[in-house]
Design an enzyme around this catalytic site. Structure first.
Site: not given
Ligand code: ATP
Ligand code: MG
Length: 457
Positions: A199-200, A229, A383
């Site tokens: 998501n991030g 997940d 993982r």
């Molecule tokens: P996981 O499922 O492993 O948590 P994720 O993609 O959600 O995966 P995060 O660590 O939350 O993992 O985010 C990954 C990257 O995305 C990071 O480098 C973070 O800085 C960036 N990021 C997260 N949220 C945002 C946002 N709202 N806008 C821009 N960049 C983001």
């Molecule tokens: Mg995440």
């Protein structure tokens, strides 16, 4: 009928040049070449996907238009249909392969199948004729940290990477501002960016796409959802989930053997799932060895009649042992809030496994009874696994379709599987909220039937 519209290069560049794709023709070996007397070859043997092809996401016949709420676009109709774009190679493409510099980046945590997706993105790009393919090391950080050099990628480099877990490119959380990432994309001359993450990462990819549009850069940003997940909206499942469920059963089986072999043995297994209990639910259903499954979506109490601890006492009396499976986000209300955040801004969760172990020990001790409680957290072992066969196939198709999507001129999209068909989604739709287990769903009820646990509230 509602349709998702996915952003296309021509939204910004109405006169964008179309090139004929040679993708399918290259893949085709005409039968007549192999057998001189063979059948006439069919030009469309592999075929292309038409830009107007759609896949039905869902059809719901609501009992009345009002119960459909905002979902119903026609006030006189209680039917809701949603259609999404079908993924695959297009006859017309919007990038000349020799002018493409493609980059791949993997962000967030590890997930089985990352290497499989990287591998198929590279292989498919090469089939299109792309020569410049690079990996950005250690997630979005690789865009800003000067001592992290781009990794040149080719079929030769990626040939065997799927045989091990992890990510060839490395992963990270946190990192530079979106504008700095886009500056870096501009400097490096990247015009296709493939982003693998949760998501991030997808929120980041969408922001990168928006910024590129603002600067009128002809860049295609395509995501591949990586979430062990399975908490991404609208998709049948995401890659790595199947492998995770399979691996989780090894931990559950160990916990079962430990518990079964001890006097008054209780095993606790903590599985991934910060906001969604899919892994815990599926692993419980698959293993048949779980007596209590706890997930974030379903609140529970430990103390009181018919609550978790009393049920454990009952299980020890009747079966002699018990196994509990808890998703990491379950029961967070019981744990002290720290307000701690990781580098990406995600809340750091308390350890429900440790808490359960302490509370169970205390409960039996206070009653003057023995209990032997063992806690297993297999998270990092799961993982780091390599993808199983079914995830391997999913990764192959997702990787191929990510490249087809970029060549077709789409950007700000992500690939997925929907009602068993492969599709492109607009990123904002899939990250609007995490997908969660519906406590009223038949699947959760089936899980309860299989564990035999009561309602713990
Ligand atoms: P996981 O499922 O492993 O948590 P994720 O993609 O959600 O995966 P995060 O660590 O939350 O993992 O985010 C990954 C990257 O995305 C990071 O480098 C973070 O800085 C960036 N990021 C997260 N949220 C945002 C946002 N709202 N806008 C821009 N960049 C983001
Ligand atoms: Mg995440």
């Amino acid at each position: 009928e509602a349709r998702f519209n996915i952003p296309h290069i021509t939204d910004v560049f109405p006169d964008a040049v179309e090139y004929p794709s040679t993708f399918c023709l290259k893949m085709r070996t005409p039968v007549s070449e192999e057998f001189a007397e063979g059948y006439p070859s069919d030009e469309k043997w592999h075929g292309y996907i038409n830009n107007n092809d759609r896949v039905l996401l869902k059809v719901i016949n609501y009992s009345s238009p009002t119960s459909a709420g905002a979902e119903c676009i026609d006030p006189n109709c209680s039917w809701v249909e949603q259609w999404v774009h079908r993924a695959g190679p297009r006859e017309k493409i919007y990038f000349k392969p020799e002018e493409v510099k493609a980059a791949i980046v993997t962000c967030g945590g590890l997930c089985p199948g990352l290497n499989d997706v990287i591998r198929h993105i590279v292989i498919t790009l090469e089939i299109y004729g792309v020569k410049k393919i690079v990996g950005i090391p250690f997630g979005y950080r690789g865009f800003s940290e000067k001592d992290l050099a781009e990794m040149p990628l080719s079929r030769k480099v990626v040939q065997n990477i799927h045989l091990s877990g992890g990510s060839l490119l490395g992963v990270s959380r946190g990192g530079p501002k979106v504008s700095d990432i886009v500056d870096s994309i501009q400097e490096r001359g990247i015009n296709m960016l493939f982003v693998l993450g949760g998501n991030g990462t997808h929120a980041g990819a969408n922001a990168i796409h928006d910024e590129c549009r603002k600067r009128r850069m002809k860049v295609a940003v395509v995501g591949v959802p990586k979430t062990i997940d399975n908490d991404i909206m609208l998709m049948d499942k995401t890659f790595g989930f199947d492998t995770a469920v399979e691996e989780a059963q090894r931990a559950i089986n160990s916990a079962y053997i430990e518990a079964h072999s001890a006097y008054h043995g209780i095993g606790i297994v903590k599985l991934m799932g910060r906001s969604s209990g899919f892994i815990a639910m599926q692993a419980s259903l698959a293993s048949g060895q779980i007596d209590i499954c706890l997930i974030p979506e379903v609140p529970f109490n430990l103390h009181g009649p018919h609550r978790v601890l009393r049920h454990l006492k009952y299980l020890l009396e009747t079966k002699g042992s018990a196994v509990v499976c808890a998703a990491e986000g379950a029961g967070q209300d019981f744990l002290e809030k720290t307000n701690a955040k990781d580098a990406s801004g995600n809340a750091v969760l308390g350890d429900i496994g440790v808490y359960l172990q302490q509370e169970i020990k205390k409960y039996f001790k206070e009653m003057g009874e023995t209990s032997d409680v063992k806690y297993i957290d297999p998270t990092y072992m799961i993982r780091a696994c390599r993808a199983n066969a079914s995830d391997g196939i999913l990764c192959t198709v997702l990787g191929q379709n990510a490249v087809h999507g970029a060549f077709a001129g789409y950007s700000g999209i992500t690939v997925g599987i929907c009602n068993t068909h492969y599709v492109y989604f607009p990123i904002p739709e899939v990250i609007s909220k995490p997908r969660v287990v519906d406590p009223n769903s038949r699947m959760w009820h089936r899980c309860l039937t299989s564990t035999g646990q009561p309602d713990f509230l």
